[in-house]
Design an enzyme around this catalytic site. Structure first.
Site, PDB file in Angstrom:
ATOM      1  N   HIS A  43      -9.033   0.637   5.504  1.00 55.34           N
ATOM      2  CA  HIS A  43      -7.808   0.693   5.944  1.00 55.34           C
ATOM      3  C   HIS A  43      -8.082   1.630   7.051  1.00 55.34           C
ATOM      4  O   HIS A  43      -8.934   2.466   7.074  1.00 55.34           O
ATOM      5  CB  HIS A  43      -6.882   1.359   5.166  1.00 55.34           C
ATOM      6  CG  HIS A  43      -5.444   1.526   5.504  1.00 55.34           C
ATOM      7  ND1 HIS A  43      -5.145   2.143   6.306  1.00 55.34           N
ATOM      8  CD2 HIS A  43      -4.415   0.526   5.119  1.00 55.34           C
ATOM      9  CE1 HIS A  43      -3.824   2.011   6.612  1.00 55.34           C
ATOM     10  NE2 HIS A  43      -3.232   0.833   6.099  1.00 55.34           N
ATOM     11  N   ASN A  59       0.895  -1.003  -0.005  1.00 56.74           N
ATOM     12  CA  ASN A  59      -0.055   0.002   0.065  1.00 56.74           C
ATOM     13  C   ASN A  59       0.951   1.179  -0.049  1.00 56.74           C
ATOM     14  O   ASN A  59       1.491   1.576   1.013  1.00 56.74           O
ATOM     15  CB  ASN A  59      -0.965   0.036   1.175  1.00 56.74           C
ATOM     16  CG  ASN A  59      -1.675   1.246   1.470  1.00 56.74           C
ATOM     17  OD1 ASN A  59      -1.595   1.900   0.489  1.00 56.74           O
ATOM     18  ND2 ASN A  59      -2.300   1.480   2.689  1.00 56.74           N
ATOM     19  N   TRP A  60       0.778   1.914  -1.134  1.00 56.93           N
ATOM     20  CA  TRP A  60       1.786   3.017  -1.222  1.00 56.93           C
ATOM     21  C   TRP A  60       1.258   4.451  -0.492  1.00 56.93           C
ATOM     22  O   TRP A  60       1.866   5.500  -0.483  1.00 56.93           O
ATOM     23  CB  TRP A  60       2.167   3.336  -2.717  1.00 56.93           C
ATOM     24  CG  TRP A  60       3.273   2.593  -3.273  1.00 56.93           C
ATOM     25  CD1 TRP A  60       3.760   1.258  -2.681  1.00 56.93           C
ATOM     26  CD2 TRP A  60       3.836   2.562  -4.517  1.00 56.93           C
ATOM     27  NE1 TRP A  60       4.537   0.804  -3.774  1.00 56.93           N
ATOM     28  CE2 TRP A  60       4.704   1.658  -4.615  1.00 56.93           C
ATOM     29  CE3 TRP A  60       3.762   3.790  -5.236  1.00 56.93           C
ATOM     30  CZ2 TRP A  60       5.754   1.758  -5.818  1.00 56.93           C
ATOM     31  CZ3 TRP A  60       4.761   3.706  -6.611  1.00 56.93           C
ATOM     32  CH2 TRP A  60       5.370   2.771  -6.832  1.00 56.93           C
ATOM     33  N   LYS A  61      -0.141   4.210  -0.117  1.00 53.52           N
ATOM     34  CA  LYS A  61      -0.780   5.406   0.539  1.00 53.52           C
ATOM     35  C   LYS A  61      -0.449   6.461  -0.359  1.00 53.52           C
ATOM     36  O   LYS A  61      -0.771   6.447  -1.626  1.00 53.52           O
ATOM     37  CB  LYS A  61      -0.154   5.566   1.933  1.00 53.52           C
ATOM     38  CG  LYS A  61      -0.087   4.294   2.642  1.00 53.52           C
ATOM     39  CD  LYS A  61       0.291   4.702   4.114  1.00 53.52           C
ATOM     40  CE  LYS A  61       0.258   3.078   4.988  1.00 53.52           C
ATOM     41  NZ  LYS A  61       0.353   3.285   6.372  1.00 53.52           N
ATOM     42  N   SER A  87       4.304  -2.625  10.211  1.00 51.56           N
ATOM     43  CA  SER A  87       5.685  -2.619  10.251  1.00 51.56           C
ATOM     44  C   SER A  87       6.446  -3.828   9.859  1.00 51.56           C
ATOM     45  O   SER A  87       7.432  -4.413  10.403  1.00 51.56           O
ATOM     46  CB  SER A  87       6.179  -2.225  11.714  1.00 51.56           C
ATOM     47  OG  SER A  87       5.750  -1.156  11.806  1.00 51.56           O
ATOM     48  N   GLU A 144      -6.467   3.878   8.128  1.00 53.22           N
ATOM     49  CA  GLU A 144      -6.485   5.426   7.962  1.00 53.22           C
ATOM     50  C   GLU A 144      -7.709   5.838   7.277  1.00 53.22           C
ATOM     51  O   GLU A 144      -8.019   7.367   7.466  1.00 53.22           O
ATOM     52  CB  GLU A 144      -5.127   5.697   6.947  1.00 53.22           C
ATOM     53  CG  GLU A 144      -3.845   5.426   7.872  1.00 53.22           C
ATOM     54  CD  GLU A 144      -2.632   5.024   7.069  1.00 53.22           C
ATOM     55  OE1 GLU A 144      -2.742   5.164   5.874  1.00 53.22           O
ATOM     56  OE2 GLU A 144      -1.721   4.576   7.732  1.00 53.22           O
ATOM     57  N   GLY A 147       3.131  -1.353   4.288  1.00 52.61           N
ATOM     58  CA  GLY A 147       3.202   0.194   3.875  1.00 52.61           C
ATOM     59  C   GLY A 147       4.363   0.460   3.467  1.00 52.61           C
ATOM     60  O   GLY A 147       4.722   0.681   2.373  1.00 52.61           O
ATOM     61  N   GLY A 148       5.001   1.213   4.392  1.00 54.08           N
ATOM     62  CA  GLY A 148       6.396   2.002   3.956  1.00 54.08           C
ATOM     63  C   GLY A 148       7.161   0.893   3.388  1.00 54.08           C
ATOM     64  O   GLY A 148       7.902   1.529   2.413  1.00 54.08           O
ATOM     65  N   GLY A 178       3.092   1.853  10.710  1.00 51.44           N
ATOM     66  CA  GLY A 178       4.049   2.828  10.460  1.00 51.44           C
ATOM     67  C   GLY A 178       4.631   3.283  11.729  1.00 51.44           C
ATOM     68  O   GLY A 178       5.420   4.267  11.842  1.00 51.44           O
ATOM     69  N   GLU A 204      -4.572  -5.692  10.669  1.00 53.50           N
ATOM     70  CA  GLU A 204      -3.505  -4.656  11.010  1.00 53.50           C
ATOM     71  C   GLU A 204      -3.888  -4.041  12.358  1.00 53.50           C
ATOM     72  O   GLU A 204      -4.603  -3.161  12.491  1.00 53.50           O
ATOM     73  CB  GLU A 204      -3.656  -3.910   9.702  1.00 53.50           C
ATOM     74  CG  GLU A 204      -3.422  -4.202   8.466  1.00 53.50           C
ATOM     75  CD  GLU A 204      -2.912  -3.183   7.489  1.00 53.50           C
ATOM     76  OE1 GLU A 204      -1.902  -3.417   7.004  1.00 53.50           O
ATOM     77  OE2 GLU A 204      -3.561  -2.360   7.329  1.00 53.50           O
TER      78      GLU A 204
HETATM   79  C1  PEP Z   1      -0.240  -0.388   6.282  1.00 53.61           C
HETATM   80  O1  PEP Z   1      -0.468   1.090   6.180  1.00 53.61           O
HETATM   81  O2  PEP Z   1      -1.039  -1.170   5.939  1.00 53.61           O
HETATM   82  C2  PEP Z   1       0.991  -0.738   6.832  1.00 53.61           C
HETATM   83  C3  PEP Z   1       0.931  -1.979   7.421  1.00 53.61           C
HETATM   84  O3  PEP Z   1       1.745   0.171   7.017  1.00 53.61           O
HETATM   85  P1  PEP Z   1       3.259  -0.005   7.604  1.00 53.61           P
HETATM   86  O4  PEP Z   1       3.888  -1.416   6.693  1.00 53.61           O
HETATM   87  O5  PEP Z   1       3.945   1.187   7.171  1.00 53.61           O
HETATM   88  O6  PEP Z   1       3.331  -0.328   8.878  1.00 53.61           O
END
Ligand code: PEP
Length: 250
Positions: free
Chosen positions: A95, A11-13, A210, A97, A231-232, A171, A165
Site C-alpha cells: 500500500h 482497508n480500514w487502515k 476515493s 502508505e 479506504g474511507g 483519501g 491506486e
Molecule cells: C486506500 O487507502 O487504499 C484508499 C483507496 O483510500 P480511500 O478510498 O479513502 O481513498
C-alpha cells in the site's frame, strides 16, 4: 475461472475498535448474497474477531501488511502465517502508505507477497503513481516498474490481486478521469497477459482512490476494472454496501 473475480475490498487502515464490528454485522445482514467477493482488512487487533463474524457470511478478512519472514526477532511485525492463523485469507502488500511511511521498496513488496503466497494468503498488491509522476507524464512507466518489481513470478489469478491506486486519489476525494483509469487498467492487463499469459488475463485488477457509492458504478463500467480497494468508505456498512451493490450489478 473464466473471467477475473469481482472484488470489493475495504482497508480500514488504523481505524476501528471493537464497537466498529457492528458495521460488519450490518454489512452482512444487508449483503448476504453480494454478487461479488467482499473482503475487509481491519487493523490486526480486530482481525480474529472480524473473522469470527465473517465466518457466518459472505465476507473474507485480510491483513493490511505482513512481514517477509515467517517468524523471528521483528518486534511489532506480523507474519503471513500469523494472519492466516487469525482467520485472514487475504493481505494487502505495498500500500502506498506503507511505501511512504515505512520506505517499502518494490523488492520488499515482492518478498512480502511471496511470504503471503507461502502462507496460503491472497495478496492484494498495490501500485500507483504520485501526482508529480502523473504531471510529469510518467504514470505508465511508474506502474510498469512497480508491477514488474512487486509481483513475484509465482503469482496466479488465484493467489494475487492487483490494485491500481493513484497516490493523489487516496483519501483526497479526487478521482482520475474515467479515461485515465481505463488507460492504466488496459495497460496493466496487457502487461499481466504478456508476463503471465492466461493467468494474467484472469487476475483481478482493482481501482482504488476515493471510491464511494456515488462514483462506483461509473468506475466499475470501465473494461478491466474488476472491483475496488476502498479506504474511507469501507468503514461504514451503508457506504461500503453501496459500493458492493454497484459492483454486484456491474
Ligand atoms: C486506500 O487507502 O487504499 C484508499 C483507496 O483510500 P480511500 O478510498 O479513502 O481513498
Amino acid at each position: 475461472m473464466s473471467a477475473p473475480r469481482k472484488i470489493a475490498a475495504g482497508n480500514w487502515k488504523m481505524n476501528g475498535t471493537a464497537d466498529a464490528l457492528a458495521e460488519v454485522e450490518a454489512l452482512l445482514k444487508e449483503h448476504a448474497k453480494p454478487g461479488c467477493d467482499m473482503v475487509l482488512c481491519p487493523p490486526a487487533t480486530l482481525l480474529h474477531r472480524m473473522a469470527g463474524i465473517a465466518d457466518k457470511g459472505a465476507l473474507a478478512v485480510g491483513g493490511q501488511d505482513c512481514h517477509a519472514r515467517s517468524s523471528g526477532a521483528h518486534t511489532g511485525d506480523i507474519s503471513a502465517a500469523m494472519l492466516q492463523d487469525a482467520g485472514a485469507t487475504h493481505v494487502i502488500t505495498g500500500h502506498s502508505e506503507r511505501r511512504t511511511d515505512h520506505g517499502e521498496t518494490d523488492e520488499d513488496v515482492r518478498a512480502k507477497t511471496e511470504a503471503a503466497h507461502a502462507a496460503g494468503l491472497i495478496a492484494i498488491v498495490c501500485i500507483g503513481e504520485t501526482l508529480e509522476q502523473r504531471d510529469a507524464g510518467t504514470t505508465l512507466d511508474i506502474v510498469a516498474a512497480q508491477l514488474g518489481g512487486s509481483v513475484p513470478d509465482g503469482a496466479t489469478a488465484e493467489n494475487t490481486v492487483i490494485a491500481y491506486e493513484p497516490v493523489w486519489a487516496i483519501g483526497t476525494g479526487r478521482v482520475p478521469e474515467i479515461d485515465q483509469i481505463a488507460e492504466v487498467h488496459d495497460f496493466l492487463r496487457a502487461r499481466l497477459e504478456s508476463r503471465f499469459g492466461e493467468k494474467g488475463a484472469l487476475m483481478s485488477l482493482l481501482y482504488g482512490g476515493s471510491v464511494k457509492p456515488a462514483n462506483a458504478a461509473e468506475i466499475f463500467a470501465v473494461t478491466n476494472v474488476n472491483g475496488a480497494l476502498v479506504g474511507g468508505a469501507s468503514l461504514k456498512a451503508a457506504d461500503f454496501g453501496g459500493i458492493v451493490a454497484a459492483l454486484g450489478k456491474s
